[in-house]
Design an enzyme around this catalytic site. Structure first.
Site, mmCIF file in Angstrom:
data_model
loop_
_atom_site.group_PDB
_atom_site.id
_atom_site.type_symbol
_atom_site.label_atom_id
_atom_site.label_comp_id
_atom_site.label_asym_id
_atom_site.label_seq_id
_atom_site.Cartn_x
_atom_site.Cartn_y
_atom_site.Cartn_z
ATOM 1 N N LEU A 89 9.552 -23.253 1.793
ATOM 2 C CA LEU A 89 10.781 -24.000 1.538
ATOM 3 C C LEU A 89 11.748 -23.817 2.708
ATOM 4 O O LEU A 89 11.394 -23.236 3.728
ATOM 5 C CB LEU A 89 11.393 -23.525 0.213
ATOM 6 N N TYR A 143 16.266 -17.245 0.382
ATOM 7 C CA TYR A 143 15.680 -18.579 0.569
ATOM 8 C C TYR A 143 14.227 -18.457 1.000
ATOM 9 O O TYR A 143 13.810 -17.457 1.563
ATOM 10 C CB TYR A 143 16.497 -19.452 1.518
ATOM 11 N N CYS A 144 13.445 -19.477 0.668
ATOM 12 C CA CYS A 144 11.992 -19.493 0.907
ATOM 13 C C CYS A 144 11.337 -18.179 0.468
ATOM 14 O O CYS A 144 10.685 -17.496 1.255
ATOM 15 C CB CYS A 144 11.694 -19.761 2.382
ATOM 16 N N PRO A 145 11.523 -17.798 -0.824
ATOM 17 C CA PRO A 145 10.973 -16.517 -1.278
ATOM 18 C C PRO A 145 9.454 -16.536 -1.339
ATOM 19 O O PRO A 145 8.839 -17.569 -1.600
ATOM 20 C CB PRO A 145 11.576 -16.365 -2.686
ATOM 21 N N LYS A 156 16.414 -8.987 2.556
ATOM 22 C CA LYS A 156 15.371 -9.682 3.322
ATOM 23 C C LYS A 156 15.864 -10.058 4.720
ATOM 24 O O LYS A 156 16.966 -10.573 4.884
ATOM 25 C CB LYS A 156 14.959 -10.942 2.555
#
EC number: 2.3.1.204
Length: 280
Positions: A89, A143-145, A156
């Site tokens: 993502l 975001y974009c996990p 992260k």
């Protein structure tokens, strides 16, 4: 001990980390596909790349119900959106985010987890003089996990993806080196808010909590630049392999041209939206 997948006979080093605004993300993804296709013959590659103020969207992001409003917002913030050709993502790229691609020949069928583990091992070894606290595992709220997010103390700083093309594997990582990781996350949070607007979607998009993200410089408490991090990568790989500076061969340049054409085509719907926005 370093992951055995990293122990290649040699690596071609392709450094595209300082090409500036003329070097666009479409070119990066086309380059990795090209190198995947040639790695059986040419051997492993480490490619470094940086893109100024770019939001890389996943295929699912391109299906958001109010994508046009999301794109409008990204433009207002000074970002150029690009749809990538691999999973995942939306992520933020800027001058303080270093991307590394490990391109490995898939001679014996590299397991998907092995690719992720090899990249994790590389990053852990790059910073082992500073910390032993870099761990893989999904960071909820980022975001974009993904299950191979890299974090320190629950925050992260990196995400890993993979792309497989014709006998080669590209393991790609973005590393937030400097500046505020949470400020980057706020941009993605606001993008989703505007592009979804509370509508039900078939796909579940992440709920972004900016405080779950940080930069390596903040987490390690040491000054860091993109070049510092790149030097650390070279240092680790040089202990297990021969490193050789390289550029694309003539054959690869030909293949790159056709891969780039595919990327332009993939991004035509985005460019159409941008055209509409300029005409409003």
């Amino acid at each position: 001990m370093i992951h055995p997948l990293l122990q290649q006979p040699s690596y071609r080093i392709i450094d595209q980390s300082s090409l500036g605004t003329m070097f666009q993300a479409e070119q990066s993804f086309a380059t990795d596909d090209t190198l995947c296709a040639s790695t059986q013959e040419r051997g492993a590659v480490l490619r470094a790349w940086v893109h100024t103020d770019t939001i890389v969207l996943g295929i699912q992001d391109a299906r958001l119900p109010h994508l046009k409003e999301g794109i409008r917002y990204l433009h207002e913030q000074g970002f150029r959106p690009v749809v990538r050709n691999s999973g995942g993502l939306a992520v933020v790229l800027d001058d303080d985010v270093l991307n590394l691609s490990l391109i490995l020949p898939e001679k014996d069928g590299i397991q998907i987890d092995s690719g992720y583990e090899a990249m994790t091992s590389l990053i852990q070894h790059m910073f082992q003089d500073v910390t032993n606290d870099i761990v893989p595992g999904e960071v909820v709220g980022s975001y974009c996990p993904g299950s191979f997010d890299l974090s320190i103390d629950g925050k992260k700083f990196a995400g890993i993806s993979q792309r497989r093309v014709r006998g080669g594997v590209a393991v790609q990582i973005y590393l937030s080196v400097r500046q505020s990781g949470s400020a980057r996350a706020e941009i993605i949070r606001d993008f989703y808010d505007l592009a979804i607007q509370g509508e039900e979607t078939k796909f579940t998009y992440p709920t972004i909590v900016p405080e779950t993200m940080a930069s390596l410089e903040d987490l390690l408490g040491i000054p860091l630049t993109v070049q510092d991090v790149l030097t650390r990568a070279y240092r680790v790989l040089s202990t297990v392999s021969l490193l050789q500076n390289a550029t694309l061969t003539a054959d690869e340049q030909t293949m790159f041209a056709s891969q780039l054409e595919r990327m332009w085509k993939r991004n035509e719907p985005l460019r159409d939206i941008e055209q509409q926005l300029t005409e409003e």
